[in-house]
Design a protein around this motif. Structure first.
Motif, PDB file in Angstrom:
ATOM      1  N   THR A 105       0.652  -1.288  -0.024  1.00 30.11           N
ATOM      2  CA  THR A 105      -0.042   0.049   0.479  1.00 30.11           C
ATOM      3  C   THR A 105       0.795   1.272  -0.041  1.00 30.11           C
ATOM      4  N   GLU A 106       2.497   0.614   0.298  1.00 26.20           N
ATOM      5  CA  GLU A 106       2.904   2.242   0.351  1.00 26.20           C
ATOM      6  C   GLU A 106       3.693   2.923  -1.233  1.00 26.20           C
ATOM      7  N   ARG A 158       3.259  13.297   1.010  1.00 30.88           N
ATOM      8  CA  ARG A 158       2.723  13.510   0.690  1.00 30.88           C
ATOM      9  C   ARG A 158       1.223  12.911   0.949  1.00 30.88           C
ATOM     10  N   TYR A 159       1.897  11.376   0.476  1.00 32.07           N
ATOM     11  CA  TYR A 159       0.814  10.130  -0.085  1.00 32.07           C
ATOM     12  C   TYR A 159       1.402   9.478   0.753  1.00 32.07           C
ATOM     13  N   GLY A 193       1.321   6.787   3.451  1.00 30.72           N
ATOM     14  CA  GLY A 193      -0.162   5.914   3.981  1.00 30.72           C
ATOM     15  C   GLY A 193      -1.784   6.584   4.025  1.00 30.72           C
ATOM     16  N   SER A 194      -1.719   6.620   2.997  1.00 31.25           N
ATOM     17  CA  SER A 194      -2.593   6.742   2.208  1.00 31.25           C
ATOM     18  C   SER A 194      -3.302   6.126   1.325  1.00 31.25           C
ATOM     19  N   GLY A 195      -2.243   5.094   0.655  1.00 31.66           N
ATOM     20  CA  GLY A 195      -2.817   4.080   0.061  1.00 31.66           C
ATOM     21  C   GLY A 195      -2.873   4.931  -2.359  1.00 31.66           C
ATOM     22  N   TYR A 196      -2.541   3.095  -2.284  1.00 31.67           N
ATOM     23  CA  TYR A 196      -2.421   3.791  -4.194  1.00 31.67           C
ATOM     24  C   TYR A 196      -4.099   4.876  -4.231  1.00 31.67           C
ATOM     25  N   GLN A 243      -5.456   7.386  -3.545  1.00 29.77           N
ATOM     26  CA  GLN A 243      -5.699   8.835  -3.537  1.00 29.77           C
ATOM     27  C   GLN A 243      -4.782   9.380  -4.586  1.00 29.77           C
ATOM     28  N   PHE A 244      -4.103   8.302  -4.643  1.00 29.53           N
ATOM     29  CA  PHE A 244      -2.615   9.272  -5.142  1.00 29.53           C
ATOM     30  C   PHE A 244      -2.461   8.208  -6.819  1.00 29.53           C
ATOM     31  N   ASP A 252      -5.260  11.594  -7.452  1.00 31.00           N
ATOM     32  CA  ASP A 252      -4.190  13.207  -7.667  1.00 31.00           C
ATOM     33  C   ASP A 252      -3.839  13.073  -8.918  1.00 31.00           C
TER      34      ASP A 252
END
Ligand code: TYM
Length: 352
Positions: A248-249, A281-282, A284-287, A289-290, A293
């Protein structure tokens, strides 16, 4: 004579590059690997940019598609920011000296040397070597001619000659340099050996579905390739479905995370944000949202290009006039180079 060539004093850095009109749209790899640099370099260089239709017939092709794609290619280049007032934008077949110089260079190219070109080996392996055309075999020599025709004129400073391309063209550029030096050695100083101008971070954009393979108009599946002229819906979907690893990183790791690494490179190049800043910026937010964006950044880049391309294609006469003007400018330089080449190799002039 052209505004560009008139104002370019001897010794002004030169740039030349080409792109094949073999698809209905350029793709993200073309844009980041080469075309973005084309636009940037016209600020500092006397620039020549060429839609290489002679190269496009080295594999089986449909004439109507070639005609359409040549105009679509030119329109996209203009839409991306190639400025016909500052750069010379033209179609290769409009300047017959390309084929003429290719013949001369083919006569100083070793058969073994040409046989070592990896792009020919890859492409011909696909069709079976005996089915491949002789034109496909001599393709890199025509490319060398494309470049060397626009060799800078001698000036006070050491001449600068750049060829902005992606990593896959490195070997063709090496051949071009070798041929320039060989010609000079045999017939007297004529050509400046050009330098490949390959962007460090975006030299090889990979396939979204097969992130270890190059994004390629001939080899990638439609799901693996982002077309510049693609509609927003499918473009977003392809990015959301891009292959990543099971983790997920969002982390740059060429070996273990080829998919995420490719997307990070694209994001960084388009937004101008260093990769470590994107990782932060990403974190901990997973793939999800990345990717969302990133899709927005890609859309923001290409939507205006698609709209401008459509507009340019709506006025074919205007587009053809720009290309005719470019061919006149390119033709003047090519004629001058060929005159020297003919003389150096010992052809008797026509005397006119
Ligand atoms: P072509 O038409 O295949 O591609 C045009 C440009 O896009 C670059 N490129 C990429 N860069 C990064 N990642 C990718 N996945 C990717 N895919 C393509 C290519 O490196 C190229 O710069 N042989 C040339 C055309 C040519 C040419 C020339 C180039 C003919 N004459 C003279 C320079 C100078 C070619 O096939 O490019």
């Amino acid at each position: 004579m052209s505004q560009a060539t008139e104002t370019a004093a001897a010794g002004t850095p030169r740039v030349l590059s080409g792109i094949q009109p073999t698809a209905d749209s350029f793709h993200l790899g073309n844009y980041l690997g080469a075309l973005r640099q084309w636009v940037a370099l016209q600020d500092t260089h006397d620039a020549f940019y060429c839609v290489v239709d002679l190269h496009a017939i080295t594999v089986e092709h449909d004439p109507a598609a070639l005609r359409r794609r040549t105009r679509v290619s030119a329109a996209q280049l203009l839409a991306m920011g190639v400025d016909p007032e500052r750069s010379t934008l033209f179609v290769q077949s409009h300047v017959p000296e390309h084929a003429e110089l290719a013949w001369v260079l083919s006569c100083i190219t070793g058969f073994g040397e040409a046989s070592r070109m990896t792009q020919f080996k890859d492409k011909s392996a696909k069709q079976g070597a005996s089915a491949a055309s002789v034109g496909l075999f001599t393709y890199p020599i025509l490319q060398a001619a494309d470049i060397l025709l626009y060799t800078p004129e001698p000036g006070e400073n050491a001449p600068v000659f750049h060829v902005p391309v992606g990593e896959d063209q490195r070997q063709h550029l090496e051949l071009t340099r070798d041929l320039a030096q060989r010609f000079n050695h045999r017939f007297g100083d004529t050509f400046v050996a050009p330098d490949a101008f390959i962007p460090a971070a975006a030299a090889k954009i990979t396939d979204l579905q097969e992130p270890t393979a190059k994004m390629s108009k001939s080899a990638s599946s439609p799901q693996g390739i982002i077309d510049v002229l693609e509609e927003p819906g499918p473009m977003r979907k392809k990015i959301m479905r891009a292959v990543t690893d099971t983790g997920t990183e969002v982390r740059y790791d060429e070996q273990n995370k080829a998919g995420v690494t490719n997307l990070l490179r694209v994001f960084s190049a388009l937004e101008g944000t260093p990769i470590p800043d994107l990782e932060t910026r990403y974190a901990g937010s997973g793939y999800g949202q990345f990717k969302k964006d990133l899709a927005q950044v890609v859309l923001d880049t290409f939507t205006p290009v698609r709209e401008r391309t459509e507009k340019l294609l709506g006025d074919e006469r205007h587009l053809d006039a720009i290309l005719r003007h470019g061919a006149e400018r390119a033709g003047a330089v090519a004629a001058r180079t060929m005159e020297i080449v003919r003389d150096r190799v010992g052809f008797v002039g026509r005397g006119d």
